[in-house]
Enzyme design. Structure first.
Site, PDB file in Angstrom:
ATOM      1  CD  GLU A   1       1.831  -1.000  10.660  1.00  0.00           C
ATOM      2  OE1 GLU A   1       0.646  -1.896  10.608  1.00  0.00           O
ATOM      3  OE2 GLU A   1       1.790  -0.494   9.370  1.00  0.00           O
TER       4      GLU A   1
ATOM      5  CG  ASN B   1      -0.315  -0.105   2.570  1.00  0.00           C
ATOM      6  OD1 ASN B   1       0.794  -0.432   2.749  1.00  0.00           O
ATOM      7  ND2 ASN B   1      -0.950   0.145   3.528  1.00  0.00           N
TER       8      ASN B   1
ATOM      9  CB  CYS C   1      -1.560  -0.312   8.790  1.00  0.00           C
ATOM     10  SG  CYS C   1      -0.857  -1.278   7.866  1.00  0.00           S
TER      11      CYS C   1
END
Length: 496
Positions: free
Chosen positions: A264, A169, A298
């Site tokens: 992450e 992304n 996210c």
């Protein structure tokens, strides 16, 4: 244009090359990996399918290059990073073009990502010179029972070879957020880009090549995760892994061994809206936070937890803004563009159908054409629905009505994720109490969750990750402390 002009040497016929030892190369496998355009659902690019033998060679070269790079003065490392940043900004158009075609990111947002990445590199260069140029000096008599007979000098030294794995992304920005700290700290860097986003990464790496970094210091290997993924993450030549992505990171953390990890791994970011909230502000941020880049972030708002007394009003305001979102191709800068793949689209649809079967209120009709899914607000969602807990990574946003702040906090904390959250209220005291109670790495007060500015600390709890990101934290994480102790023949005190 992608693969042309300054980037001509990275393309061989239809397939992009991989980068090793300062050169662009074709894989000995003779195979390529197709990259499908999310909008057309047809192959748009091809990249090399690197072999394990090629990975071994990259690691060997990276280890050797790092030894020389560690002896390079800080100012020189920073100078090269500034050059790479300038080249990245200069070539923003062809790199943004790749982002549009590979991951269906709106054109204007694609340009923003590239420019932001250049700024991140430059900031990192400056920050690295500051914090790595300092050490600490300790004297032994500050600890009980000791005379001043020892001087301890500490400094930060590089780890070695850093493996960077960014997500689809933000393939450019989240790659440089790993590359720049690694390099300024004196490490070498091996980049394994995501399949969707690989060509954008290859163009970005070429900017580092053009900047004049030493051969072998930076490598970029492309290929199938099933063939080189585990081989890379378990490679004995890797001294640190920085990964951003999904639950693959949990598997990596179990296999990686005794090396530092920075991870992450997504979130189910909750937005808690209290009765005294500015509902117009909350609605604007919910739409921005929930639907920007079609929810494929996210830090997107993933669930709205609103006090029942103001829920009708909030939902009405959010719906009014959702109705104004444009839907279509990324080339036209639409707000909602196709999600990254057919498998992602099918997963999102599964969540929607589950909510429908269990009685959620559809504020808009569910509509899908290929990978393009229209924005959808689901009201009256209950905890027994999958969408209440699972991360859709798409333009679907659930609303759960709550009767107390404690109910909202409990739902947030019951999640296996703990990346970010946000709270809307005019009462700063309540906001601070809720922030303290939320089991998340960050809490935004009166704003949607966000990863940035890029020098802010960014971290998750529970299954959302390990360690902390942000420029300073990343530099520190990619170094280790080295102590040198000077032993004196007798106590020595400065007399003034």
């Amino acid at each position: 244009m992608a693969g042309a002009g300054a980037f001509a040497e990275i393309l061989d016929g239809e397939a992009y090359k991989y980068y090793s030892d300062g050169e662009w190369k074709k894989s000995a496998s003779g195979k390529t990996v197709n990259i499908v355009n999310p909008s057309t659902r047809k192959t748009h690019y091809k990249v090399q399918a690197c072999t394990q033998e090629e990975v071994n060679k990259v690691m060997e070269i990276a280890k050797s290059a790092q030894k020389a790079w560690a002896k390079t003065p800080l100012w020189k490392r920073a100078e090269l990073l500034h050059k790479a940043a300038a080249l990245l900004k200069e070539h923003k158009s062809p790199i943004a073009e790749c982002l549009v075609k590979e991951i269906a990111k709106p054109a204007k947002d694609s340009v923003t990502e590239v420019v932001r990445s250049g700024d991140l590199i430059s900031y990192c260069a400056e920050e690295g010179v500051r914090i790595l140029g300092q050490g600490t000096f300790l004297v032994s008599d500050s600890f009980p029972g000791n005379e001043r007979t020892k001087y301890c000098l500490t400094s930060k030294v590089p780890l070695g070879v850093v493996l960077a794995i960014p997500p689809f992304n933000y393939p450019v920005n989240l790659a440089v957020s790993k590359i720049a700290p690694a390099l300024i700290a004196g490490n070498s860097l091996v980049l394994k880009p995501p399949t969707q986003g690989a060509v954008s990464c290859l163009h970005m790496v070429h900017c580092f090549h053009l900047a004049g970094f030493p051969k072998g210091l930076i490598s970029c290997v492309t290929g199938k995760g099933s063939e080189i993924g585990d081989f890379l993450t378990m490679h004995p030549g890797v001294n640190c892994i920085s990964f951003t992505g999904g639950d693959t990171g949990i598997a990596i953390s179990k296999k990686a061994g005794m090396i530092p990890l920075q991870m992450e791994l997504g979130g189910k970011d909750a937005c808690i809206v209290l009765e005294d909230a500015d509902l117009d502000l909350a609605a604007a941020n919910i739409v921005k936070g929930g639907f920007s880049y079609s929810g494929q972030r996210c830090t997107a708002v993933k669930v709205v937890l609103v006090m029942d007394s103001v829920a009708d009003s909030l939902v009405q305001k959010v719906n009014a803004k959702v109705a104004k979102l444009t839907v279509g191709p990324p080339e036209e800068n639409c707000d909602i563009t196709p999600v990254v793949s057919e498998s992602s689209s099918n997963f999102i649809e599964g969540l929607v159908m589950d909510a429908k079967e269990k009685g959620a209120t559809f504020c808009q009709p569910y509509k899908r054409e290929g990978n393009l899914i229209w924005p959808l607000l689901l009201d009256n969602v209950r905890p027994d629905m999958r969408i209440a807990w699972e991360e859709p990574f798409g333009p679907i946003l659930p609303v759960i009505r709550i009767n107390s702040v404690e109910e909202g906090i409990n739902h947030c904390n019951a999640s296996n994720f703990g990346l970010q959250g946000c709270v809307f209220t005019r009462d700063i005291n309540k906001a601070m109490l809720i922030s303290d109670a939320m089991e998340t790495g960050s809490v935004q007060i009166n704003s949607a969750p966000a990863r940035g500015p890029d020098h802010f600390p960014f971290q998750g709890l529970k299954d959302s990750g390990i360690g902390s990101q942000g420029v300073t934290n990343s530099i520190n994480m990619m170094t280790k402390v080295k102590s040198t102790v000077i032993n004196l023949p007798g106590p020595s005190y400065t007399m003034g």
